[in-house]
Design an enzyme around this catalytic site. Structure first.
Site, PDB file in Angstrom:
ATOM      1  N   CYS A   8       0.867  -1.183   0.000  1.00 54.83           N
ATOM      2  CA  CYS A   8       0.000   0.000   0.000  1.00 54.83           C
ATOM      3  C   CYS A   8       0.901   1.230   0.000  1.00 54.83           C
ATOM      4  O   CYS A   8       2.079   1.140  -0.354  1.00 54.83           O
ATOM      5  CB  CYS A   8      -0.974  -0.025   1.184  1.00 54.83           C
ATOM      6  N   ASN A  11       2.350   1.434   4.339  1.00 55.61           N
ATOM      7  CA  ASN A  11       2.684   0.160   5.026  1.00 55.61           C
ATOM      8  C   ASN A  11       2.404   0.237   6.532  1.00 55.61           C
ATOM      9  O   ASN A  11       3.095  -0.393   7.332  1.00 55.61           O
ATOM     10  CB  ASN A  11       4.135  -0.275   4.756  1.00 55.61           C
ATOM     11  N   CYS A  13      -1.304   0.689   7.415  1.00 57.47           N
ATOM     12  CA  CYS A  13      -2.744   0.385   7.557  1.00 57.47           C
ATOM     13  C   CYS A  13      -3.142  -0.844   6.749  1.00 57.47           C
ATOM     14  O   CYS A  13      -3.361  -1.925   7.292  1.00 57.47           O
ATOM     15  CB  CYS A  13      -3.594   1.583   7.144  1.00 57.47           C
ATOM     16  N   ARG A  14      -3.256  -0.683   5.430  1.00 58.12           N
ATOM     17  CA  ARG A  14      -3.849  -1.751   4.628  1.00 58.12           C
ATOM     18  C   ARG A  14      -2.944  -2.959   4.406  1.00 58.12           C
ATOM     19  O   ARG A  14      -3.365  -4.103   4.610  1.00 58.12           O
ATOM     20  CB  ARG A  14      -4.301  -1.187   3.269  1.00 58.12           C
ATOM     21  N   SER A  15      -1.692  -2.728   3.973  1.00 58.00           N
ATOM     22  CA  SER A  15      -0.863  -3.907   3.672  1.00 58.00           C
ATOM     23  C   SER A  15      -0.456  -4.687   4.919  1.00 58.00           C
ATOM     24  O   SER A  15      -0.381  -5.925   4.852  1.00 58.00           O
ATOM     25  CB  SER A  15       0.342  -3.550   2.789  1.00 58.00           C
ATOM     26  N   ASP A 125      -8.082   3.764   1.154  1.00 59.60           N
ATOM     27  CA  ASP A 125      -7.157   4.240   2.182  1.00 59.60           C
ATOM     28  C   ASP A 125      -7.956   4.711   3.405  1.00 59.60           C
ATOM     29  O   ASP A 125      -8.738   5.649   3.300  1.00 59.60           O
ATOM     30  CB  ASP A 125      -6.344   5.392   1.585  1.00 59.60           C
TER      31      ASP A 125
HETATM   32  P1  4NP Z   1      -1.765   2.753   4.146  1.00 64.02           P
HETATM   33  O1  4NP Z   1      -2.417   4.081   4.755  1.00 64.02           O
HETATM   34  O2  4NP Z   1      -1.236   3.100   2.775  1.00 64.02           O
HETATM   35  O3  4NP Z   1      -2.901   1.807   4.090  1.00 64.02           O
HETATM   36  O4  4NP Z   1      -0.671   2.330   5.108  1.00 64.02           O
HETATM   37  C1  4NP Z   1      -1.716   5.302   4.817  1.00 64.02           C
HETATM   38  C2  4NP Z   1      -0.841   5.510   5.834  1.00 64.02           C
HETATM   39  C3  4NP Z   1      -0.182   6.720   5.921  1.00 64.02           C
HETATM   40  C4  4NP Z   1      -0.410   7.701   4.985  1.00 64.02           C
HETATM   41  C5  4NP Z   1      -1.294   7.483   3.955  1.00 64.02           C
HETATM   42  C6  4NP Z   1      -1.950   6.268   3.863  1.00 64.02           C
HETATM   43  N1  4NP Z   1       0.251   8.948   5.085  1.00 64.02           N
HETATM   44  O5  4NP Z   1      -0.040   9.835   4.286  1.00 64.02           O
HETATM   45  O6  4NP Z   1       1.107   9.114   5.976  1.00 64.02           O
END
Ligand code: 4NP
Length: 163
Positions: A8, A11, A13-15, A125
């Site tokens: 994602c 790294n 939340c989703r992955s 997201d």
């Molecule tokens: P992820 O979510 O891609 O599912 O881990 C996010 C985590 C952090 C951010 C964006 C999305 N960020 O902008 O810091």
């Protein structure tokens, strides 16, 4: 050994959620010796951090422990080592296509293509939203994980038994 990398943006939340859910499924099916699982981000902002507290709490409520995971950015070696490079959303997917060695591009797949019955194509997201977003992420990931495991069995594990 079949190597699966979930990807994602951050790294956190989703992955990591996908890594936790898919690892639990693989373990439940007795395939931990055959499938190796990891996750990474296309961005490096959160390198070394554990998964987001909200992602950990939502996962824990369904019995998944994400606490030992640490964020990292995808590196070039990953494109060579992993057989499945699984993107959470279209932006992750196109970013991966741009950075992958051309001969490795076919390994990159959008996760929800493994759950064709769902009406959505992306794991959204959840970072800037509320707790519902994290539960929704888990629903989508649980569905697609079953489809991904079916694909791995069909493409790799079942065939190997026949040979
Ligand atoms: P992820 O979510 O891609 O599912 O881990 C996010 C985590 C952090 C951010 C964006 C999305 N960020 O902008 O810091």
């Amino acid at each position: 050994m079949i190597n699966v990398l979930f990807v994602c943006l951050g790294n956190i939340c989703r992955s990591p959620t996908a890594e936790g859910v898919f690892s639990a499924l693989v373990e439940k099916e007795g395939l931990s010796q055959s499938i190796r699982i990891d996750s990474a981000g296309t961005g490096a902002w959160h390198t070394g951090s554990p998964p987001d507290d909200r992602a950990q709490a939502a996962a824990k409520a369904r019995g998944y422990d994400l606490s030992l995971q640490r964020a990292r950015k995808i590196i070039d070696t990953d494109f060579h080592i992993f057989h499945y490079i699984v993107a959470m959303d279209r932006k992750n997917y196109t970013d991966l296509l741009h950075i992958a060695p051309p001969e490795m591009r076919s390994k990159i797949q959008l996760f929800l293509t493994f759950a064709p019955n769902l009406s959505v194509a992306e794991v959204p997201d959840p970072y800037y939203g509320g707790p519902d977003g994290f539960a929704r992420v888990l629903d989508l990931i649980e569905s697609a994980s079953r489809g991904l495991l079916r694909d791995i069995r069909r493409q790799h594990l079942d065939n190997n038994k026949e040979n």
